[in-house]
Design a protein around this motif. Structure first.
Motif, PDB file in Angstrom:
ATOM      1  N   GLU A 178      47.683  27.619   3.083  1.00  0.00           N
ATOM      2  CA  GLU A 178      47.546  28.840   2.433  1.00  0.00           C
ATOM      3  C   GLU A 178      48.082  29.852   2.111  1.00  0.00           C
ATOM      4  O   GLU A 178      48.183  30.279   1.311  1.00  0.00           O
ATOM      5  N   HIS A 182      49.388  31.410  -1.130  1.00  0.00           N
ATOM      6  CA  HIS A 182      48.825  32.758  -2.004  1.00  0.00           C
ATOM      7  C   HIS A 182      50.339  33.752  -2.177  1.00  0.00           C
ATOM      8  O   HIS A 182      50.386  33.965  -3.667  1.00  0.00           O
ATOM      9  N   TYR A 477      45.169  28.510  -6.868  1.00  0.00           N
ATOM     10  CA  TYR A 477      45.299  29.000  -5.619  1.00  0.00           C
ATOM     11  C   TYR A 477      44.222  27.896  -4.579  1.00  0.00           C
ATOM     12  O   TYR A 477      44.669  27.154  -3.582  1.00  0.00           O
TER      13      TYR A 477
END
Length: 506
Positions: A178, A182, A477
């Motif tokens: 994650e 990002h 994302y």
């Protein structure tokens, strides 16, 4: 005094030749002056003006200048609309706030005594008025702890056992998939350079040096190389692809100055589930495109850059031009022109008519076969008249002028510009690919250069994945998070194929 008539006539003849040469020289200088003035205005417009072409159609003047156009076709070229009164510009409709977004309800009710009617009866609730605003909550960070209990035999003081560590994206790193996702999105989608990301983390009290962020991107890009290879194969195996290239400044290239421009080549293809692949190369040599497209058979759409001329000698490839590039040359003239008439505005009428047909096909959601027949019926006559118009004005425009250049560019590439009529799947221009390159151009204005060739290759990899996600309607994302969690588990080509944006299960 006796006058020598022959000598005098010869002198006059020589003077006439000198005057003629001077006149031709004056014309040449005048044309050169006009050319330089046009280039200066265009360069100024590129730096300080808008690049949009939406206002170039705002003209109701049309003069065929000797070109005979049939009545029905003239109606297609005419952009005037008879309206009673006036038309008010519609305000854009705001997109509704997503229903699944967390909502904090604040009730604003009237006082209890106000719920009584003047007649003494109790008021009954018959509905409610709701207004919504969006509240921003700063990003929250959490720490993932991998706890592995240890076991041993107390009597023996031996036989220690512990569960193996799971397969991590970046072993011995604090970065989770994650966090890496990002970082990728922040740089390559939101155009935030790594040093600015470091400053953001500093404000949150997190020590996240730029060197660490850079290391994550380089390592993850290596892991994603098999995905880029599969996306390239998706483009090569389909019979219609688009190609374009743009500049990039890369530091520390072997044997090259840091000021030397390098290039990002971009390709789009693959049918209903298209792939977009970026490729970093040091030069603009056409052999890069030839190597990338090795084995490709079908329609290759690009601008008129000579680097794609290798396809002219390949019987398996049909080159298709970009109508937007031809239109842009006339549109640039309109932007710097002071008059509301002229050859450029006449030419733009033809482009508008052609694009009106494309919009008709798009709005009607026509199949490729239906679009092919629509173009054959409506676009072909317009192109025929446009060709007549171009031929008629070719000798009326100076070679060195911008309008002369636009007309000659269009005529010299006329066959390529017409080849989109051969198949309903082919777009009229290269704008789908140019739209995919635009995010790169925006990012380039922020991070200015790429620090190394390996960084340029990493950037090409991430732009490939992000833009392929966008063109397939996948949120980048979410895709990156899902893909990065599983990519270490891939062994076979089939495993990697399941992680492509077109096929992944998020």
């Amino acid at each position: 005094m006796k006058i020598d008539i022959k000598k005098l006539a010869k002198t006059v003849e020589e003077l006439e030749k000198i005057i003629l040469l001077q006149q031709q020289e004056i014309i040449t200088y005048k044309e050169r002056y006009i050319r330089l003035l046009e280039e200066f205005k265009l360069e100024k417009l590129r730096h300080y003006g808008t690049s949009s072409e939406k206002n170039i159609y705002q003209s109701d003047l049309f003069d065929e200048s000797g070109v005979d156009i049939e009545g029905e076709l003239k109606d297609q070229l005419d952009d005037t609309i008879d309206v009673d009164g006036y038309q008010r510009k519609k305000h854009p409709i705001r997109r509704p706030i997503p229903k699944d977004m967390l909502r904090e309800v604040i009730l604003h009710d009237i006082a209890e005594y106000e719920k009584l009617c003047d007649c003494g009866a109790q008021l009954v609730r018959i509905g409610e008025a709701i207004s919504e605003q969006i509240k921003y909550i700063p990003a929250k960070l959490s720490v993932v702890q991998h706890v592995r209990p240890k076991y041993a035999c107390r009597p023996c003081q031996e036989n220690v056992k512990i569960a193996p560590m799971p397969s991590l994206l970046l072993p011995k790193s604090i970065a989770t998939p994650e966090l890496v996702a990002h970082t990728i999105i922040a740089k390559y989608c939101d155009h935030i350079p790594l040093y600015r990301q470091q400053n953001i983390w500093d404000r949150l009290g997190i020590d996240m040096p730029r060197s660490s962020l850079c290391g994550w991107l380089l390592k993850v890009s290596e892991l994603c190389e098999p995905l880029v290879k599969l996306l390239r194969e998706n483009i090569i195996t389909y019979d219609y692809t688009q190609a374009d290239e743009t500049t990039v400044q890369v530091l520390d290239e072997v044997g090259r100055s840091n000021k030397t421009k390098s290039y990002i080549w971009c390709y789009r293809g693959g049918g209903v589930r298209p792939s977009i692949v970026y490729e970093y190369q040091e030069t603009r040599g056409g052999y890069h495109a030839e190597e990338f497209l090795s084995g490709f058979k079908g329609y290759l759409q690009s601008d008129a850059y000579s680097g794609y001329n290798f396809a002219n000698a390949d019987d398996d490839i049909v080159r298709v031009g970009c109508m937007a590039h031809a239109r842009r040359k006339f549109a640039d003239i309109i932007k710097i022109a002071k008059t509301t008439n002229g050859f450029a505005r006449e030419a733009i009428k033809f482009f508008k008519a052609l694009y009106k047909i494309e919009n008709e096909a798009r709005d009607g959601n026509l199949s490729s076969q239906a679009r092919f027949h629509l173009r054959k019926e409506k676009s072909t006559p317009i192109l025929k008249s446009f060709k007549t118009w171009l031929d008629n004005h070719l000798t009326k425009t100076p070679v060195q002028s911008k309008i002369g250049e636009a007309i000659r560019y269009t005529l010299s590439n006329w066959e390529l510009l017409n080849n989109y009529l051969q198949d309903g799947r082919i777009e009229i221009d290269n704008n789908l690919l140019e739209n995919a390159i635009r995010p790169f151009a925006l990012g380039r204005k922020n991070w200015i250069f790429m620090g190394s060739p390996s960084g340029a290759r990493a950037g090409a990899t991430f732009y490939t994945l992000i833009e392929t996600c966008k063109t397939n309607g996948i949120e980048p994302y979410q895709y990156l998070c899902s893909m990065l969690h599983r990519i270490r588990e891939c062994i076979t080509e089939e495993d990697y194929k399941k992680l492509l944006p077109q096929f992944i299960q998020i």
